[in-house]
Motif scaffolding. Structure first.
Motif, PDB file in Angstrom:
ATOM      1  N   ASP A 130      33.457  14.362  66.549  1.00 33.98           N
ATOM      2  CA  ASP A 130      31.845  14.507  66.716  1.00 33.98           C
ATOM      3  C   ASP A 130      32.040  15.780  67.753  1.00 33.98           C
ATOM      4  O   ASP A 130      31.496  16.567  68.326  1.00 33.98           O
ATOM      5  N   LYS A 189      22.523  15.231  62.755  1.00 31.13           N
ATOM      6  CA  LYS A 189      22.959  13.006  62.567  1.00 31.13           C
ATOM      7  C   LYS A 189      23.518  12.870  63.534  1.00 31.13           C
ATOM      8  O   LYS A 189      23.840  11.294  63.944  1.00 31.13           O
ATOM      9  N   LEU A 190      24.484  13.558  64.389  1.00 26.12           N
ATOM     10  CA  LEU A 190      24.487  13.204  65.959  1.00 26.12           C
ATOM     11  C   LEU A 190      23.819  13.015  67.119  1.00 26.12           C
ATOM     12  O   LEU A 190      24.277  11.887  67.345  1.00 26.12           O
ATOM     13  N   GLN A 250      20.844  11.834  65.588  1.00 25.99           N
ATOM     14  CA  GLN A 250      20.249  10.327  65.490  1.00 25.99           C
ATOM     15  C   GLN A 250      20.932   9.588  65.633  1.00 25.99           C
ATOM     16  O   GLN A 250      20.726   7.799  66.375  1.00 25.99           O
ATOM     17  N   ARG A 251      22.675   9.338  65.538  1.00 31.38           N
ATOM     18  CA  ARG A 251      23.211   8.613  66.588  1.00 31.38           C
ATOM     19  C   ARG A 251      23.261   8.216  68.001  1.00 31.38           C
ATOM     20  O   ARG A 251      23.279   7.358  68.648  1.00 31.38           O
ATOM     21  N   LEU A 252      23.531   9.768  69.070  1.00 28.05           N
ATOM     22  CA  LEU A 252      23.368   9.850  70.310  1.00 28.05           C
ATOM     23  C   LEU A 252      21.587   9.322  71.109  1.00 28.05           C
ATOM     24  O   LEU A 252      21.610   8.533  71.856  1.00 28.05           O
ATOM     25  N   PRO A 273      18.015   6.514  66.680  1.00 24.49           N
ATOM     26  CA  PRO A 273      18.376   6.110  65.936  1.00 24.49           C
ATOM     27  C   PRO A 273      17.257   6.643  64.276  1.00 24.49           C
ATOM     28  O   PRO A 273      17.647   6.099  63.441  1.00 24.49           O
TER      29      PRO A 273
END
Length: 916
Positions: free
Chosen positions: A858, A899-900, A902-904, A907
């Motif tokens: 990542d 996408k990162l 969204q994850r960090l 969401p």
């Protein structure tokens, strides 16, 4: 005494007969005659002058003593020359050593009375000023002949005032000092004179001030220095003045020896030689063995023109002495071995003839005598059977000089383009659109060309085919032409640039390539043609931090502290020229992005450091120094002031058009007054330093400004004070600051000021960033701030529908990655303090991976995306484009970032370019 040698000496010189008649007893002393077989070392001559003048305090006696010594030494030198007991190099060196010793003795003697009357000359910075004596011409090169004038320039380091009962300024003191030196040396008494002094080589010549400051001389040479003065300053040498003199001479070197190969010296030399030839013809002095065809001056011209052309890049060619430089020309292959031999042989013989002429009557002349009696004396001295034999030999030497001059100088021409002018014009016409054709037509038939001097028009016509041929060889000829036309128009009066581009095909090719890539660079060169000096000489390596610091310090060192306009000009050109170097390295050498950003950040930091130093000095000069918070006196070494860089400069990620986000902090006693004549409080002192720094860097002048500065990130923003004490800054950050202000501190870094205060700030920064924080709260606040930025600065819905992606502000852009790095520090450094160490995004992400807060994959993906987007932003800046690019071309990169994100952070975020 050797009777035969004495007879030959007296035959060679009527002046020697006079000396012997007047000073026979002195000349019979052992040291005067018996040592004629040996040479005198520099130290021996210095000691001889000092011994003779020791304890002499009466001015008339001092002058009489030095003149008698000069007569004795002249007799000695004529004796040696007539009897071939010395050589030209040794004789001219001894004569020059005696001149140096005489000048220094006169300087020391003259100073005593001036000190008694006016006191010591003290600069405004508190330094005692010395008179700098610069030797020019033959004395500068230590090539003085038997009856030379000595060419001098008087200078001093800094302006100021004397501290005696009758106060005068430093310049007046130095002028009076110089006037007395001249009087002591050249005033005619019963014993004659020591040296005739010529001061006409000083700036502006006769009628100007006899002594000039370092700063004024530097300004003169940079703004008004003429080509013939470059020739003159080749031989400049400091006779007296210590380190200040050495610094002054170092300052003149770039004026004399250009960093690039300077072919304009050929044209300047030809013009000077033509002027001399006209003067020779007018005065009917063809028999002048210095100025006539094939004479001494012509040998010097051959050497000096090559020195001016190549001396900037071949340092061995910067020697003052003609024969030494002639030898070097052979060693570096600029002259063939036979040419060096012929020129050296002719020069030595011509100088010997010069001495034979001048020995006759101690007169400053290089013309062959017309009467039979002095002619006979000369040929007896030189060893020829008849005057005709002598002329045959002399003319053979002069012919060799003429031959070398004709072939090496006069026939040096400019390379012609491979194709004819009409062919090039036809090819160009075939590829240009109507706009470009009109541009060219308007240029050649417009008012600007009609107002040009004929010489400049001719030079422009010589340059044009070279430009067109190079443009036609480029991959975007029309683009290059359209972008370069304004530049050509801006420099066509300064034809030196056109000649350099004609003669240096590589430089012209680089210029054309830069034009195809970057309109921004073309605009900078057009607006500030002085930057062409740097462009034409640059090696396209990124500048090193130490070199930047040394360069700017040297440029500012000799500007008086109250000459603010000159300081601002230096700061602006320093920044612009070095940013141009970085851009050229970026475009032409394809330097790595992070090294480019490092270099751009270094330029900014060095500019801020220099501006802070100036601002502090200017404020302290007016108001004195404040006390620090512990009661200690602040000074230039202990300023108790620091500059904090935020944003791109703090993150070591500066781009070409970046402004500087700065915050000022101090560690002064805000209530205590400064110790100057106009005291102010410590708080007001700190404010004035910050204001002066801002003024130096942001004031718009003809040279632009150094940087735009934004101070809104200071405590309480625009409503807060411009400068904050360290204690107040700490209290605000720990008790009142919003989270977004701590987020800004992630990219904060001290960039200038006192080292101890900077370290205190860095400790405070780490304390703030490693405070324990609720991760969910950090996520919410970061998300709110990011959404505000998107709403205000991101692409509109219509732009998104049109497939536009804002490289910095839209989802998946640069700011998303920056916010994720800042989130990592704020959320996780409480338990992983190493995350608070660096202020740049790449190393923050690398440390997050090391701390296992992010996976290596990542972190690597974010770093790759970040560097790709920043590299494109640099390219767009150089192309004068905004940050809006094609969304489709960046889909894959954005997808990784989103996408990162969204994850960090969010969401709920969904990456769908088409639906944005």
């Amino acid at each position: 005494m050797n009777a035969e040698q004495l007879q030959k000496t007296l035959r060679a010189s009527q002046y020697a007969e006079q000396v012997l008649g007047l000073h026979q007893i002195l000349l019979e002393q052992d040291y005067a005659i018996d040592q004629f077989q040996t040479s005198l070392a520099t130290t021996q001559i210095q000691q001889l002058v000092q011994t003779e003048l020791q304890d002499v305090q009466d001015e008339n006696q001092w002058m009489r003593t030095l003149r008698i010594l000069r007569a004795r030494l002249m007799f000695r030198w004529i004796w040696q020359d007539a009897n071939v007991l010395t050589d030209v190099v040794t004789l001219t060196r001894e004569l020059s050593d005696f001149a140096d010793a005489s000048i220094n003795a006169a300087k020391d003697f003259a100073r005593v009375a001036l000190l008694a009357k006016h006191g010591e000359p003290i600069s405004y910075s508190g330094q005692v000023q010395d008179l700098i004596v610069v030797a020019m011409g033959k004395l500068g090169a230590q090539e003085l002949n038997l009856s030379s004038d000595i060419d001098l320039i008087f200078a001093f380091d800094e302006q100021g005032e004397t501290n005696g009962r009758k106060c005068i300024d430093v310049q007046q003191f130095c002028i009076a000092w110089g006037q007395k030196i001249i009087y002591l040396l050249e005033h005619m008494t019963a014993e004659g004179f020591v040296f005739r002094v010529d001061m006409r080589l000083r700036p502006w010549g006769d009628g100007s001030a006899l002594a000039i400051s370092h700063a004024a001389l530097e300004k003169y040479l940079s703004q008004h220095g003429r080509e013939w003065e470059r020739y003159a300053w080749i031989k400049a040498r400091i006779v007296s003045g210590g380190k200040s003199g050495d610094d002054l001479l170092d300052m003149t070197r770039p004026f004399v020896f250009r960093k690039y190969v300077d072919y304009t010296a050929f044209a300047a030399m030809r013009e000077m030689k033509a002027m001399i030839e006209r003067e020779v013809a007018r005065r009917n002095i063809e028999d002048d063995i210095k100025l006539g065809a094939g004479g001494i001056r012509e040998v010097e011209f051959i050497v000096q023109v090559f020195q001016l052309i190549y001396g900037g890049s071949k340092l061995e060619l910067q020697d003052r002495q003609c024969l030494v430089s002639l030898k070097h020309l052979g060693e570096v292959g600029l002259l063939d071995d036979q040419a060096v031999i012929d020129l050296e042989d002719a020069y030595l013989f011509l100088r010997r003839v010069e001495h034979a002429i001048q020995a006759l009557n101690d007169q400053q002349t290089q013309s062959l005598p017309s009467e039979s009696e002095p002619r006979q004396r000369m040929i007896d001295t030189l060893g020829f059977a008849s005057w005709d034999d002598f002329l045959v030999f002399l003319n053979a030497k002069r012919e060799k000089v003429i031959y070398q001059f004709e072939h090496l100088i006069k026939e040096k021409g400019l390379e012609s383009p491979n194709q004819s002018f009409s062919q090039l014009e036809q090819q160009l016409d075939e590829i240009l659109d109507e706009h470009a054709k009109n541009l060219v037509h308007e240029f050649w038939y417009g008012h600007a060309i009609k107002k040009l001097p004929a010489k400049a028009v001719q030079r422009l016509k010589e340059f044009w085919p070279h430009l067109i041929q190079t443009i036609l060889e480029s991959n975007k000829p029309q683009t290059a032409l359209v972008r370069l036309m304004p530049l050509v128009e801006s420099v066509m009066r300064r034809t030196v640039y056109l000649v350099m581009l004609i003669e240096s095909k590589g430089a012209l090719q680089r210029l054309v390539k830069m034009a195809t890539v970057s309109p921004w660079i073309c605009e900078e060169l057009t607006h500030y043609p002085v930057l062409l000096d740097e462009f034409l000489s640059m090696d396209f390596e990124l500048p090193k931090r130490q070199d930047l610091e040394d360069s700017l310090r040297q440029q500012l060192l000799r500007i008086e502290i109250d000459q603010v306009e000159d300081q601002m000009r230096v700061l602006r050109l320093f920044k612009k020229s070095n940013v141009l170097t970085v851009a050229a390295s970026d475009v032409l050498a394809e330097s790595p992005l992070m090294r480019v950003s490092d270099a751009l950040t270094d330029i900014a930091e060095v500019s801020v450091m220099a501006s802070l130093n100036l601002a502090y000095q200017i404020t302290a000069k007016k108001h004195g120094y404040p006390l620090d918070a512990e009661g200690q006196r602040c000074s230039l070494d202990h300023t108790a002031f620091a500059v904090i860089g935020y944003g791109k400069v703090g993150g070591i990620e500066l781009g070409y058009g970046s402004d500087l986000d700065l915050v000022f902090i101090h560690y002064m006693d805000e209530q205590a007054d400064t110790d100057g004549l106009k005291p102010i409080s410590g708080f007001e002192f700190a404010m004035r330093v910050a204001q002066k720094l801002m003024s130096l860097m942001t004031t718009q002048t003809l040279d632009g400004r150094v940087y735009e500065i934004d101070t809104r990130l200071r405590p309480s923003g625009e409503a807060g004070l411009l400068v904050t004490s360290l204690k107040a800054f700490e209290q605000y950050q720990l008790k009142n600051a919003w989270l977004w202000e701590h987020q800004a501190i992630v990219r904060a870094r001290s960039i200038a000021g006192e080292s101890s205060l900077r370290e205190k700030f860095e400790q405070l920064r780490r304390l703030i960033l490693t405070l324990p924080r609720d991760e969910n709260y950090v996520r919410e606040e970061v998300l709110k701030m990011r959404q505000k930025m998107k709403d205000h600065l991101g692409s509109s819905k219509e732009q998104k529908k049109d497939g536009i992606f804002h490289l910095k502000q839209d989802a998946g852009g640069i700011v998303d990655i920056e916010f994720m790095a800042q989130y990592a520090v704020l959320a996780w450094s409480g338990t992983n303090p190493d995350l608070a160490h660096y202020s740049d995004n790449v190393r923050i992400l690398e440390d997050a991976a090391k701390a296992h807060c992010l996976s290596s994959d990542d972190a690597s993906a974010l770093i790759h995306a970040y560097l790709s987007e920043r590299a494109e932003s640099h390219r767009l800046a150089l192309a004068n484009h905004n940050m809006q690019v094609s969304a489709a071309e960046w889909f894959d990169t954005r997808e990784v970032v989103c996408k990162l994100w969204q994850r960090l952070i969010d969401p709920t975020a969904v990456f769908a370019v088409d639906s944005e």
